[in-house]
Design a protein around this motif. Structure first.
Motif, PDB file in Angstrom:
ATOM      1  N   ILE A  25       1.430  -3.892   4.023  1.00  0.00           N
ATOM      2  CA  ILE A  25       2.840  -3.519   4.043  1.00  0.00           C
ATOM      3  C   ILE A  25       2.959  -2.130   3.438  1.00  0.00           C
ATOM      4  O   ILE A  25       2.482  -1.871   2.328  1.00  0.00           O
ATOM      5  CB  ILE A  25       3.694  -4.533   3.262  1.00  0.00           C
ATOM      6  N   ILE A  26       3.598  -1.243   4.193  1.00  0.00           N
ATOM      7  CA  ILE A  26       3.711   0.154   3.793  1.00  0.00           C
ATOM      8  C   ILE A  26       4.996   0.709   4.383  1.00  0.00           C
ATOM      9  O   ILE A  26       5.478   0.215   5.403  1.00  0.00           O
ATOM     10  CB  ILE A  26       2.462   0.938   4.281  1.00  0.00           C
ATOM     11  N   HIS A  27       5.552   1.716   3.753  1.00  0.00           N
ATOM     12  CA  HIS A  27       6.748   2.369   4.295  1.00  0.00           C
ATOM     13  C   HIS A  27       6.357   3.722   4.867  1.00  0.00           C
ATOM     14  O   HIS A  27       5.856   4.585   4.162  1.00  0.00           O
ATOM     15  CB  HIS A  27       7.821   2.545   3.215  1.00  0.00           C
ATOM     16  N   ASP A  28       6.572   3.884   6.140  1.00  0.00           N
ATOM     17  CA  ASP A  28       6.289   5.118   6.887  1.00  0.00           C
ATOM     18  C   ASP A  28       4.831   5.556   6.712  1.00  0.00           C
ATOM     19  O   ASP A  28       4.513   6.481   5.979  1.00  0.00           O
ATOM     20  CB  ASP A  28       7.234   6.242   6.480  1.00  0.00           C
ATOM     21  N   CYS A  29       3.968   4.878   7.435  1.00  0.00           N
ATOM     22  CA  CYS A  29       2.527   5.082   7.257  1.00  0.00           C
ATOM     23  C   CYS A  29       1.953   6.235   8.072  1.00  0.00           C
ATOM     24  O   CYS A  29       0.751   6.476   8.020  1.00  0.00           O
ATOM     25  CB  CYS A  29       1.776   3.799   7.579  1.00  0.00           C
ATOM     26  N   ARG A  30       2.773   6.980   8.789  1.00  0.00           N
ATOM     27  CA  ARG A  30       2.244   8.005   9.700  1.00  0.00           C
ATOM     28  C   ARG A  30       1.306   8.989   9.018  1.00  0.00           C
ATOM     29  O   ARG A  30       0.164   9.167   9.450  1.00  0.00           O
ATOM     30  CB  ARG A  30       3.402   8.758  10.377  1.00  0.00           C
ATOM     31  N   LEU A  39       0.826  -1.203   0.000  1.00  0.00           N
ATOM     32  CA  LEU A  39       0.000   0.000   0.000  1.00  0.00           C
ATOM     33  C   LEU A  39       0.858   1.251   0.000  1.00  0.00           C
ATOM     34  O   LEU A  39       1.886   1.302   0.687  1.00  0.00           O
ATOM     35  CB  LEU A  39      -0.875  -0.032   1.262  1.00  0.00           C
ATOM     36  N   ASP A  40       0.432   2.253  -0.734  1.00  0.00           N
ATOM     37  CA  ASP A  40       1.009   3.593  -0.649  1.00  0.00           C
ATOM     38  C   ASP A  40      -0.069   4.579  -1.049  1.00  0.00           C
ATOM     39  O   ASP A  40      -0.974   4.243  -1.815  1.00  0.00           O
ATOM     40  CB  ASP A  40       2.233   3.734  -1.546  1.00  0.00           C
ATOM     41  N   ASP A  76       4.904  -1.721   8.978  1.00  0.00           N
ATOM     42  CA  ASP A  76       5.531  -0.509   8.468  1.00  0.00           C
ATOM     43  C   ASP A  76       7.027  -0.780   8.343  1.00  0.00           C
ATOM     44  O   ASP A  76       7.718  -0.974   9.341  1.00  0.00           O
ATOM     45  CB  ASP A  76       5.252   0.654   9.418  1.00  0.00           C
ATOM     46  N   THR A  77       7.521  -0.781   7.111  1.00  0.00           N
ATOM     47  CA  THR A  77       8.927  -1.116   6.894  1.00  0.00           C
ATOM     48  C   THR A  77       9.868  -0.091   7.521  1.00  0.00           C
ATOM     49  O   THR A  77      10.997  -0.431   7.857  1.00  0.00           O
ATOM     50  CB  THR A  77       9.233  -1.272   5.385  1.00  0.00           C
ATOM     51  N   ASN A 104      14.401   6.883   3.916  1.00  0.00           N
ATOM     52  CA  ASN A 104      13.489   6.657   2.788  1.00  0.00           C
ATOM     53  C   ASN A 104      13.565   5.210   2.309  1.00  0.00           C
ATOM     54  O   ASN A 104      14.518   4.484   2.615  1.00  0.00           O
ATOM     55  CB  ASN A 104      13.709   7.670   1.659  1.00  0.00           C
ATOM     56  N   LEU A 105      12.567   4.807   1.572  1.00  0.00           N
ATOM     57  CA  LEU A 105      12.426   3.409   1.167  1.00  0.00           C
ATOM     58  C   LEU A 105      13.618   2.910   0.356  1.00  0.00           C
ATOM     59  O   LEU A 105      14.106   1.807   0.576  1.00  0.00           O
ATOM     60  CB  LEU A 105      11.123   3.198   0.392  1.00  0.00           C
ATOM     61  N   ASN A 106      14.105   3.715  -0.580  1.00  0.00           N
ATOM     62  CA  ASN A 106      15.242   3.267  -1.386  1.00  0.00           C
ATOM     63  C   ASN A 106      16.467   3.001  -0.523  1.00  0.00           C
ATOM     64  O   ASN A 106      17.201   2.046  -0.758  1.00  0.00           O
ATOM     65  CB  ASN A 106      15.574   4.269  -2.487  1.00  0.00           C
TER      66      ASN A 106
END
Length: 156
Positions: free
Chosen positions: A97-102, A42-43, A121-122, A136-138
């Motif tokens: 699964i999401i990166h930084d969901c705040r 999810l994003d 949250d990764t 950041n995700l990368n």
């Protein structure tokens, strides 16, 4: 006249492919793709994303072959697509699964009345493992020997 080899033909085909991916309502292919799914990626994209901003797109994937863009621009809490999305995002049976969901979670809650449940949250995972905040995700991918998205702006 359809000219597949021409610039117009290629642009028309890309538009058709994009139309298949972007959903403004819970179409049959969208519903079928997520039926029985236990994990989704999810994003969320928007303008000034957060409680006072605007949600434009939700990127939702059940697999590499089942990725969709949900057009939520100007949609209300009672919209059919929003109601369908709520069933996925509020389900305890589906891992999100999401990166930084705040900011994403804040926007979903305040704008669409959606409460994210069962979230991995990764960025939290990375913080716990490394002690590094706000990565950041990368950079998380690179640090874990996973090829990053080279087309993505690394500053985001």
């Amino acid at each position: 006249k359809d000219l597949p080899g021409t610039l117009f033909g290629r642009m028309a085909r890309r538009a058709e492919l994009l139309a298949d991916l972007v959903k403004t309502e819970p179409s049959e292919d969208l519903v079928m793709a997520f039926e029985g799914v236990r994990i989704v990626a999810l994003d969320i994209e928007g303008v000034d994303l957060g409680r006072n901003g605007q949600i434009s797109l939700v990127q939702l994937a059940a697999s590499p072959e089942a990725c969709f863009l949900l057009d939520l621009l100007d949609k209300s809490k009672d919209n059919l697509l929003v109601k369908w999305l709520r069933t996925i995002l509020e389900s305890e049976d589906v891992l999100k699964i999401i990166h930084d969901c705040r900011v994403d979670a804040d926007a979903l809650h305040h704008i669409l009345g959606i409460e994210l449940k069962n979230v991995h949250d990764t960025s939290c995972w990375h913080l716990k493992l490394t002690g590094k905040r706000d990565v950041n995700l990368n950079n998380v991918l690179t640090e874990n020997a996973i090829r990053p998205n080279v087309k993505r702006d690394s500053s985001v």
